[in-house]
Design a protein around this motif. Structure first.
Motif, PDB file in Angstrom:
ATOM      1  N   GLN A 144     -34.167 -33.228   8.780  1.00 51.25           N
ATOM      2  CA  GLN A 144     -33.217 -34.336   8.891  1.00 51.25           C
ATOM      3  C   GLN A 144     -31.936 -34.037   8.117  1.00 51.25           C
ATOM      4  OE1 GLN A 144     -35.911 -37.310   7.380  1.00 51.25           O
ATOM      5  NE2 GLN A 144     -36.249 -38.210   9.407  1.00 51.25           N
ATOM      6  N   TRP A 145     -32.095 -33.442   6.937  1.00 56.29           N
ATOM      7  CA  TRP A 145     -30.924 -33.086   6.135  1.00 56.29           C
ATOM      8  C   TRP A 145     -30.052 -32.072   6.868  1.00 56.29           C
ATOM      9  CZ3 TRP A 145     -28.552 -34.585   1.704  1.00 56.29           C
ATOM     10  CH2 TRP A 145     -27.632 -33.698   1.129  1.00 56.29           C
ATOM     11  N   SER A 146     -30.681 -31.053   7.437  1.00 52.16           N
ATOM     12  CA  SER A 146     -29.937 -30.022   8.149  1.00 52.16           C
ATOM     13  C   SER A 146     -29.144 -30.622   9.307  1.00 52.16           C
ATOM     14  CB  SER A 146     -30.899 -28.942   8.658  1.00 52.16           C
ATOM     15  OG  SER A 146     -30.203 -27.950   9.370  1.00 52.16           O
ATOM     16  N   ALA A 147     -29.765 -31.522  10.049  1.00 48.09           N
ATOM     17  CA  ALA A 147     -29.079 -32.159  11.177  1.00 48.09           C
ATOM     18  C   ALA A 147     -27.923 -33.038  10.685  1.00 48.09           C
ATOM     19  CB  ALA A 147     -30.066 -32.984  11.988  1.00 48.09           C
ATOM     20  N   LEU A 148     -28.140 -33.749   9.604  1.00 46.93           N
ATOM     21  CA  LEU A 148     -27.097 -34.609   9.040  1.00 46.93           C
ATOM     22  C   LEU A 148     -25.903 -33.786   8.578  1.00 46.93           C
ATOM     23  CD1 LEU A 148     -26.219 -37.466   8.028  1.00 46.93           C
ATOM     24  CD2 LEU A 148     -27.364 -36.903   5.871  1.00 46.93           C
ATOM     25  N   ARG A 149     -26.187 -32.703   7.841  1.00 50.38           N
ATOM     26  CA  ARG A 149     -25.105 -31.881   7.311  1.00 50.38           C
ATOM     27  C   ARG A 149     -24.351 -31.165   8.433  1.00 50.38           C
ATOM     28  NH1 ARG A 149     -22.300 -31.902   4.590  1.00 50.38           N
ATOM     29  NH2 ARG A 149     -22.193 -30.021   3.319  1.00 50.38           N
ATOM     30  N   THR A 150     -25.066 -30.694   9.449  1.00 46.35           N
ATOM     31  CA  THR A 150     -24.409 -30.029  10.570  1.00 46.35           C
ATOM     32  C   THR A 150     -23.481 -30.993  11.292  1.00 46.35           C
ATOM     33  OG1 THR A 150     -26.215 -28.455  10.879  1.00 46.35           O
ATOM     34  CG2 THR A 150     -24.771 -28.857  12.771  1.00 46.35           C
ATOM     35  N   GLY A 151     -23.949 -32.200  11.540  1.00 44.35           N
ATOM     36  CA  GLY A 151     -23.127 -33.196  12.210  1.00 44.35           C
ATOM     37  C   GLY A 151     -21.891 -33.563  11.405  1.00 44.35           C
ATOM     38  N   PHE A 152     -22.044 -33.680  10.074  1.00 44.42           N
ATOM     39  CA  PHE A 152     -20.910 -34.036   9.225  1.00 44.42           C
ATOM     40  C   PHE A 152     -19.872 -32.927   9.213  1.00 44.42           C
ATOM     41  CE2 PHE A 152     -18.627 -34.649   5.234  1.00 44.42           C
ATOM     42  CZ  PHE A 152     -18.366 -36.019   5.268  1.00 44.42           C
ATOM     43  N   ARG A 153     -20.330 -31.678   9.051  1.00 47.46           N
ATOM     44  CA  ARG A 153     -19.389 -30.554   9.012  1.00 47.46           C
ATOM     45  C   ARG A 153     -18.733 -30.344  10.383  1.00 47.46           C
ATOM     46  NH1 ARG A 153     -19.025 -27.149   4.876  1.00 47.46           N
ATOM     47  NH2 ARG A 153     -18.657 -25.323   6.216  1.00 47.46           N
ATOM     48  N   ASP A 154     -19.471 -30.553  11.456  1.00 47.33           N
ATOM     49  CA  ASP A 154     -18.872 -30.441  12.787  1.00 47.33           C
ATOM     50  C   ASP A 154     -17.749 -31.459  12.953  1.00 47.33           C
ATOM     51  OD1 ASP A 154     -20.523 -28.362  13.471  1.00 47.33           O
ATOM     52  OD2 ASP A 154     -21.871 -29.570  14.717  1.00 47.33           O
ATOM     53  N   GLY A 155     -17.946 -32.637  12.397  1.00 41.07           N
ATOM     54  CA  GLY A 155     -16.920 -33.672  12.491  1.00 41.07           C
ATOM     55  C   GLY A 155     -15.642 -33.312  11.761  1.00 41.07           C
ATOM     56  N   GLY A 174     -14.626 -30.146  11.695  1.00 42.74           N
ATOM     57  CA  GLY A 174     -14.178 -28.887  12.271  1.00 42.74           C
ATOM     58  C   GLY A 174     -14.653 -27.676  11.504  1.00 42.74           C
ATOM     59  N   LEU A 175     -15.743 -27.821  10.739  1.00 39.02           N
ATOM     60  CA  LEU A 175     -16.297 -26.731   9.954  1.00 39.02           C
ATOM     61  C   LEU A 175     -17.575 -26.221  10.600  1.00 39.02           C
ATOM     62  CD1 LEU A 175     -15.943 -28.368   6.408  1.00 39.02           C
ATOM     63  CD2 LEU A 175     -14.393 -26.700   7.456  1.00 39.02           C
ATOM     64  N   GLY A 176     -17.862 -24.961  10.399  1.00 39.30           N
ATOM     65  CA  GLY A 176     -19.096 -24.392  10.927  1.00 39.30           C
ATOM     66  C   GLY A 176     -20.236 -24.496   9.934  1.00 39.30           C
ATOM     67  N   ASP A 177     -21.361 -23.902  10.292  1.00 33.54           N
ATOM     68  CA  ASP A 177     -22.524 -23.924   9.404  1.00 33.54           C
ATOM     69  C   ASP A 177     -22.297 -23.097   8.146  1.00 33.54           C
ATOM     70  OD1 ASP A 177     -23.902 -25.553  11.135  1.00 33.54           O
ATOM     71  OD2 ASP A 177     -24.880 -23.886  12.186  1.00 33.54           O
ATOM     72  N   HIS A 178     -21.483 -22.037   8.271  1.00 34.42           N
ATOM     73  CA  HIS A 178     -21.251 -21.153   7.135  1.00 34.42           C
ATOM     74  C   HIS A 178     -20.223 -21.765   6.189  1.00 34.42           C
ATOM     75  CE1 HIS A 178     -20.785 -17.519   4.769  1.00 34.42           C
ATOM     76  NE2 HIS A 178     -19.472 -17.574   4.966  1.00 34.42           N
ATOM     77  N   ILE A 179     -20.578 -21.858   4.903  1.00 34.50           N
ATOM     78  CA  ILE A 179     -19.656 -22.365   3.888  1.00 34.50           C
ATOM     79  C   ILE A 179     -18.848 -21.197   3.351  1.00 34.50           C
ATOM     80  CG2 ILE A 179     -19.470 -23.486   1.638  1.00 34.50           C
ATOM     81  CD1 ILE A 179     -22.073 -24.944   2.269  1.00 34.50           C
ATOM     82  N   ALA A 180     -17.545 -21.258   3.557  1.00 33.66           N
ATOM     83  CA  ALA A 180     -16.663 -20.189   3.093  1.00 33.66           C
ATOM     84  C   ALA A 180     -16.489 -20.289   1.586  1.00 33.66           C
ATOM     85  CB  ALA A 180     -15.317 -20.287   3.799  1.00 33.66           C
ATOM     86  N   GLU A 181     -16.912 -19.266   0.873  1.00 34.83           N
ATOM     87  CA  GLU A 181     -16.818 -19.277  -0.584  1.00 34.83           C
ATOM     88  C   GLU A 181     -15.508 -18.631  -1.033  1.00 34.83           C
ATOM     89  OE1 GLU A 181     -20.149 -17.800  -2.698  1.00 34.83           O
ATOM     90  OE2 GLU A 181     -21.626 -18.802  -1.418  1.00 34.83           O
ATOM     91  N   SER A 182     -14.956 -19.173  -2.102  1.00 36.50           N
ATOM     92  CA  SER A 182     -13.737 -18.621  -2.676  1.00 36.50           C
ATOM     93  C   SER A 182     -13.773 -18.834  -4.172  1.00 36.50           C
ATOM     94  CB  SER A 182     -12.493 -19.279  -2.070  1.00 36.50           C
ATOM     95  OG  SER A 182     -12.508 -20.681  -2.317  1.00 36.50           O
ATOM     96  N   ALA A 183     -12.925 -18.116  -4.887  1.00 33.67           N
ATOM     97  CA  ALA A 183     -12.865 -18.272  -6.339  1.00 33.67           C
ATOM     98  C   ALA A 183     -12.342 -19.663  -6.686  1.00 33.67           C
ATOM     99  CB  ALA A 183     -11.973 -17.198  -6.943  1.00 33.67           C
TER     100      ALA A 183
END
Length: 324
Positions: free
Chosen positions: A164-175, A177-186
């Motif tokens: 359920q968490w995975s589906a919730l987070r995917t839907g939120f990030r899709d909204g 315009g973000l993908g499943d991969h979290i872009a890391e930066s300094a």
């Protein structure tokens, strides 16, 4: 029903780290869990005399326990109680809706010669259900050290399965315009530690504050390598970091010598790690001996969290006063 005399808080060891959702044993502060009656519990916790994050405060405030440390112990207790007494699997994911703390002006906040043993009297005034399935609780934790009251913490939270968490987070990030991969930066540039009442630059979680007539703004800085704020891998900015960002932005507004006495926080949306976020703080009340600062966390043109903080002026209470 078990009598209250039969249940005591103990401090021989911490509870299992999995129950507190911590990776490092050193970051677990809860030491015992006991049921007093139906939806009533007694919890033991111990605060360390020195902590690299929670104990890092400049000036006289460094000789006091941080109220956010006590709130972290309360958060751990609340989660652990759901696992121990409500049958919630330890792999469940939790969402916090509200998290509040109101301090008392007592000698309990002074760091002494021994670690601080806390007693938490916990009640559950409300349960959240979908049909017959329990999926959330409201909790109130009344916290004392010896004969002195410290803090009353209350919060509302719910839990869900990993799927359920995975589906919730995917839907939120899709909204967004973000993908499943979290872009890391300094981490971005940070405020000077002295501006926000810290001694270690590593514990600064906001960018250089910018003040105008309407208040103060600062970027939220999330350092994924921080061993306390990111004790384990997370896919969003945790509420604890957002509250600290609010405190630091507020301190840049009211002055670093003021003491935090109350926190009221509401979380409306996730704050993503790979999008800019900003804390905006404004003094809403400046009464005798106290100031209230309203903070909002903004991301993607929306308010993700609202955090109200009350501060006591340095001369508003005796040296044994409350919080912070």
């Amino acid at each position: 029903m078990t009598s209250t005399a039969a249940v005591t808080a103990t401090y021989a060891s911490t509870i299992a780290r999995e129950l507190a959702h911590r990776c490092s044993v050193a970051e677990v502060f809860v030491t015992s869990l006991g049921a007093v009656g139906a939806d009533e519990f007694l919890v033991g916790a111990q605060l360390p005399r020195m902590h690299a994050y929670y104990g890092d405060h400049a000036g006289p405030l460094g000789a006091r326990y941080d109220p956010l440390l006590v709130m972290e112990a309360a958060r751990q207790a609340a989660i652990a109680l759901t696992h121990e007494f409500y049958g919630v699997p330890v792999e469940s994911a939790f969402i916090v809706r509200t998290f509040n703390g109101t301090g008392s002006e007592t000698a309990a906040w002074t760091v002494g010669d021994l670690p601080a043993d806390l007693v938490m009297k916990v009640t559950v005034p409300r349960k959240h259900r979908r049909g017959d399935r329990l999926h959330g609780l409201d909790m109130v934790l009344d916290i004392s050290r010896g004969e002195h009251h410290m803090l009353t913490v209350d919060g509302s939270f719910s839990w869900m399965t990993s799927a359920q968490w995975s589906a919730l987070r995917t839907g939120f990030r899709d909204g967004l315009g973000l993908g499943d991969h979290i872009a890391e930066s300094a981490p971005g540039p940070r405020a000077a530690a002295v501006e926000v009442g810290r001694e270690s630059p590593r514990n600064v979680v906001i960018g250089p504050p910018m003040s105008d007539g309407a208040g103060t703004r600062a970027a939220v800085v999330a350092d994924l390598s921080h061993p306390s704020l990111f004790d384990h891998r997370l896919d969003h900015v945790p509420g604890s970091l957002l509250i600290e960002a609010a405190r630091q932005t507020a301190l840049a507004t009211v002055g670093v010598a003021t003491r935090l006495v109350c926190v009221a926080s509401t979380f409306d949306a996730f704050v993503e790690l790979d999008l800019p976020a900003e804390c905006r703080a404004e003094i809403t009340d400046s009464g005798l001996g106290a100031k209230v600062v309203r903070c909002e966390i903004h991301q993607a043109d929306a308010v993700a969290a609202r955090i109200d903080l009350e501060f006591a002026e340095p001369d508003a209470a005796a040296a044994t006063g409350a919080a912070g």
